[in-house]
Design a protein around this motif. Structure first.
Motif, PDB file in Angstrom:
ATOM      1  N   VAL A  86      -1.094 -13.210   6.432  1.00 47.79           N
ATOM      2  CA  VAL A  86      -1.987 -12.842   5.340  1.00 47.79           C
ATOM      3  C   VAL A  86      -2.491 -14.091   4.626  1.00 47.79           C
ATOM      4  O   VAL A  86      -3.635 -14.147   4.190  1.00 47.79           O
ATOM      5  N   GLU A  87      -1.650 -15.108   4.531  1.00 50.14           N
ATOM      6  CA  GLU A  87      -2.052 -16.355   3.878  1.00 50.14           C
ATOM      7  C   GLU A  87      -3.197 -17.037   4.622  1.00 50.14           C
ATOM      8  O   GLU A  87      -3.953 -17.786   4.037  1.00 50.14           O
ATOM      9  N   ARG A 133      -8.540  -7.326   6.204  1.00 47.15           N
ATOM     10  CA  ARG A 133      -9.033  -7.367   7.587  1.00 47.15           C
ATOM     11  C   ARG A 133      -7.896  -7.519   8.585  1.00 47.15           C
ATOM     12  O   ARG A 133      -8.106  -7.417   9.789  1.00 47.15           O
ATOM     13  N   THR A 134      -6.702  -7.795   8.094  1.00 45.83           N
ATOM     14  CA  THR A 134      -5.543  -7.996   8.961  1.00 45.83           C
ATOM     15  C   THR A 134      -4.974  -6.650   9.388  1.00 45.83           C
ATOM     16  O   THR A 134      -4.737  -5.780   8.565  1.00 45.83           O
ATOM     17  N   GLU A 135      -4.768  -6.473  10.685  1.00 47.31           N
ATOM     18  CA  GLU A 135      -4.186  -5.235  11.198  1.00 47.31           C
ATOM     19  C   GLU A 135      -2.666  -5.347  11.200  1.00 47.31           C
ATOM     20  O   GLU A 135      -2.103  -6.436  11.329  1.00 47.31           O
ATOM     21  N   ASN A 145       2.974   0.689   4.620  1.00 52.33           N
ATOM     22  CA  ASN A 145       1.623   0.227   4.943  1.00 52.33           C
ATOM     23  C   ASN A 145       1.465  -1.240   4.534  1.00 52.33           C
ATOM     24  O   ASN A 145       2.400  -1.849   4.025  1.00 52.33           O
ATOM     25  N   LYS A 146       0.285  -1.781   4.742  1.00 49.59           N
ATOM     26  CA  LYS A 146       0.047  -3.187   4.408  1.00 49.59           C
ATOM     27  C   LYS A 146       0.176  -3.439   2.916  1.00 49.59           C
ATOM     28  O   LYS A 146       0.656  -4.500   2.507  1.00 49.59           O
ATOM     29  N   GLU A 147      -0.239  -2.492   2.112  1.00 53.93           N
ATOM     30  CA  GLU A 147      -0.155  -2.665   0.676  1.00 53.93           C
ATOM     31  C   GLU A 147       1.300  -2.831   0.223  1.00 53.93           C
ATOM     32  O   GLU A 147       1.590  -3.608  -0.672  1.00 53.93           O
ATOM     33  N   GLU A 148       2.205  -2.113   0.868  1.00 56.65           N
ATOM     34  CA  GLU A 148       3.618  -2.244   0.533  1.00 56.65           C
ATOM     35  C   GLU A 148       4.148  -3.629   0.932  1.00 56.65           C
ATOM     36  O   GLU A 148       4.985  -4.207   0.236  1.00 56.65           O
TER      37      GLU A 148
END
Length: 60
Positions: free
Chosen positions: A15-16, A22-24, A45-48
């Protein structure tokens, strides 16, 4: 460091490098050297993942 902490640490490194949205999840799993199912066992999920990284000061 438990599996969730390790997965969170390694997953946030990708993510950095680019846009979080946009990251899967598959790319996060690959970067963390985990099965995508393992990532979903630790995070909904990604948010978590982002919340975890932020609350544990992983992103700096």
């Amino acid at each position: 460091m438990n599996k969730k902490e390790l997965t969170g640490l390694l997953a946030t490194k990708i993510v950095e490098k680019g846009s979080f949205y946009r990251t899967e999840v598959q790319a996060i799993a690959d970067n963390a050297e985990r099965d995508v199912g393992t990532v979903y066992m630790n995070f909904k999920n990604k948010e978590e993942i982002l919340d975890y990284a932020t609350s544990h000061n992983i992103l700096g």
